[in-house]
Write a protein that holds these residues in place. Structure first.
Motif, PDB file in Angstrom:
ATOM      1  N   ALA A   3      41.217  45.210  34.376  1.00  0.00           N
ATOM      2  CA  ALA A   3      42.484  45.460  35.062  1.00  0.00           C
ATOM      3  C   ALA A   3      42.898  46.896  34.786  1.00  0.00           C
ATOM      4  N   LYS A   4      43.334  47.596  35.823  1.00  0.00           N
ATOM      5  CA  LYS A   4      43.785  48.976  35.645  1.00  0.00           C
ATOM      6  C   LYS A   4      45.074  48.996  34.834  1.00  0.00           C
ATOM      7  N   SER A  46      44.509  40.878  31.208  1.00  0.00           N
ATOM      8  CA  SER A  46      45.199  42.164  31.210  1.00  0.00           C
ATOM      9  C   SER A  46      44.817  42.985  29.980  1.00  0.00           C
ATOM     10  N   GLY A  47      44.269  44.171  30.227  1.00  0.00           N
ATOM     11  CA  GLY A  47      43.875  45.074  29.159  1.00  0.00           C
ATOM     12  C   GLY A  47      42.517  44.785  28.554  1.00  0.00           C
ATOM     13  N   LYS A  48      41.764  43.858  29.143  1.00  0.00           N
ATOM     14  CA  LYS A  48      40.462  43.480  28.601  1.00  0.00           C
ATOM     15  C   LYS A  48      39.374  43.600  29.671  1.00  0.00           C
ATOM     16  N   GLU A  49      38.155  43.806  29.209  1.00  0.00           N
ATOM     17  CA  GLU A  49      37.001  43.703  30.090  1.00  0.00           C
ATOM     18  C   GLU A  49      36.795  42.220  30.398  1.00  0.00           C
ATOM     19  N   PHE A  50      36.339  41.901  31.611  1.00  0.00           N
ATOM     20  CA  PHE A  50      36.100  40.505  31.953  1.00  0.00           C
ATOM     21  C   PHE A  50      35.010  40.388  33.001  1.00  0.00           C
ATOM     22  N   THR A  51      34.461  39.195  33.108  1.00  0.00           N
ATOM     23  CA  THR A  51      33.460  38.875  34.128  1.00  0.00           C
ATOM     24  C   THR A  51      33.969  37.691  34.945  1.00  0.00           C
ATOM     25  N   TYR A  52      33.271  37.406  36.034  1.00  0.00           N
ATOM     26  CA  TYR A  52      33.613  36.216  36.819  1.00  0.00           C
ATOM     27  C   TYR A  52      33.493  34.966  35.963  1.00  0.00           C
ATOM     28  N   ILE A  88      40.632  43.795  43.554  1.00  0.00           N
ATOM     29  CA  ILE A  88      39.904  45.055  43.749  1.00  0.00           C
ATOM     30  C   ILE A  88      40.408  45.753  44.995  1.00  0.00           C
ATOM     31  N   GLU A  89      40.557  45.002  46.071  1.00  0.00           N
ATOM     32  CA  GLU A  89      41.065  45.566  47.336  1.00  0.00           C
ATOM     33  C   GLU A  89      42.449  46.169  47.153  1.00  0.00           C
ATOM     34  N   ALA A  90      43.274  45.526  46.334  1.00  0.00           N
ATOM     35  CA  ALA A  90      44.634  46.011  46.083  1.00  0.00           C
ATOM     36  C   ALA A  90      44.638  47.208  45.111  1.00  0.00           C
ATOM     37  N   GLY A  91      43.507  47.469  44.463  1.00  0.00           N
ATOM     38  CA  GLY A  91      43.427  48.621  43.567  1.00  0.00           C
ATOM     39  C   GLY A  91      43.970  48.383  42.176  1.00  0.00           C
ATOM     40  N   ILE A  92      44.027  47.107  41.758  1.00  0.00           N
ATOM     41  CA  ILE A  92      44.568  46.839  40.430  1.00  0.00           C
ATOM     42  C   ILE A  92      43.489  46.454  39.418  1.00  0.00           C
ATOM     43  N   VAL A  93      42.245  46.391  39.884  1.00  0.00           N
ATOM     44  CA  VAL A  93      41.102  46.093  39.019  1.00  0.00           C
ATOM     45  C   VAL A  93      39.999  47.098  39.298  1.00  0.00           C
ATOM     46  N   GLU A  94      39.345  47.534  38.233  1.00  0.00           N
ATOM     47  CA  GLU A  94      38.205  48.436  38.342  1.00  0.00           C
ATOM     48  C   GLU A  94      36.929  47.649  38.117  1.00  0.00           C
ATOM     49  N   GLU A  95      35.913  47.964  38.908  1.00  0.00           N
ATOM     50  CA  GLU A  95      34.615  47.297  38.718  1.00  0.00           C
ATOM     51  C   GLU A  95      33.818  47.968  37.653  1.00  0.00           C
TER      52      GLU A  95
END
Length: 95
Positions: A3-4, A46-52, A88-95
């Motif tokens: 999450a950005k 929020s604030g963490k790396e995550f996967t599906y 991602i589309e909304a720009g609140i998560v980075e891949e």
């Protein structure tokens, strides 16, 4: 994925929405409203790396889905893929 920073979940008039904090994140053309489940997922990552799979496991654990039933876990995984694609589309998560 992550999450950005600068995007936080807040309750506004009874609705769960993502609020951009900091002038570099201000864009009032796209308000992101979340239901109870997506808000739960957002708060969890929020604030963490995550996967599906991380998100799917959160659904399994929180909603008592049988993770030993492959179709149930795969359904949870497909659901989180849909949610993350919107983030991602909304720009609140980075891949």
């Amino acid at each position: 994925m992550k999450a950005k920073q600068g995007f936080n979940l807040r309750e506004v008039c009874g609705e769960q929405i993502i609020v951009a904090e900091g002038k570099e994140n201000i864009d009032f053309t796209n308000i992101i409203s979340m239901n109870e489940t997506s808000a739960f997922l957002w708060n969890s990552i929020s604030g963490k790396e995550f996967t599906y799979d991380d998100l799917a496991q959160l659904l399994v654990d929180n909603y008592q889905i049988d993770e030993n039933t492959p179709l149930d876990f795969e359904r949870a995984r497909e659901d989180v893929k849909t949610v993350v694609a919107k983030w991602i589309e909304a720009g609140i998560v980075e891949e």
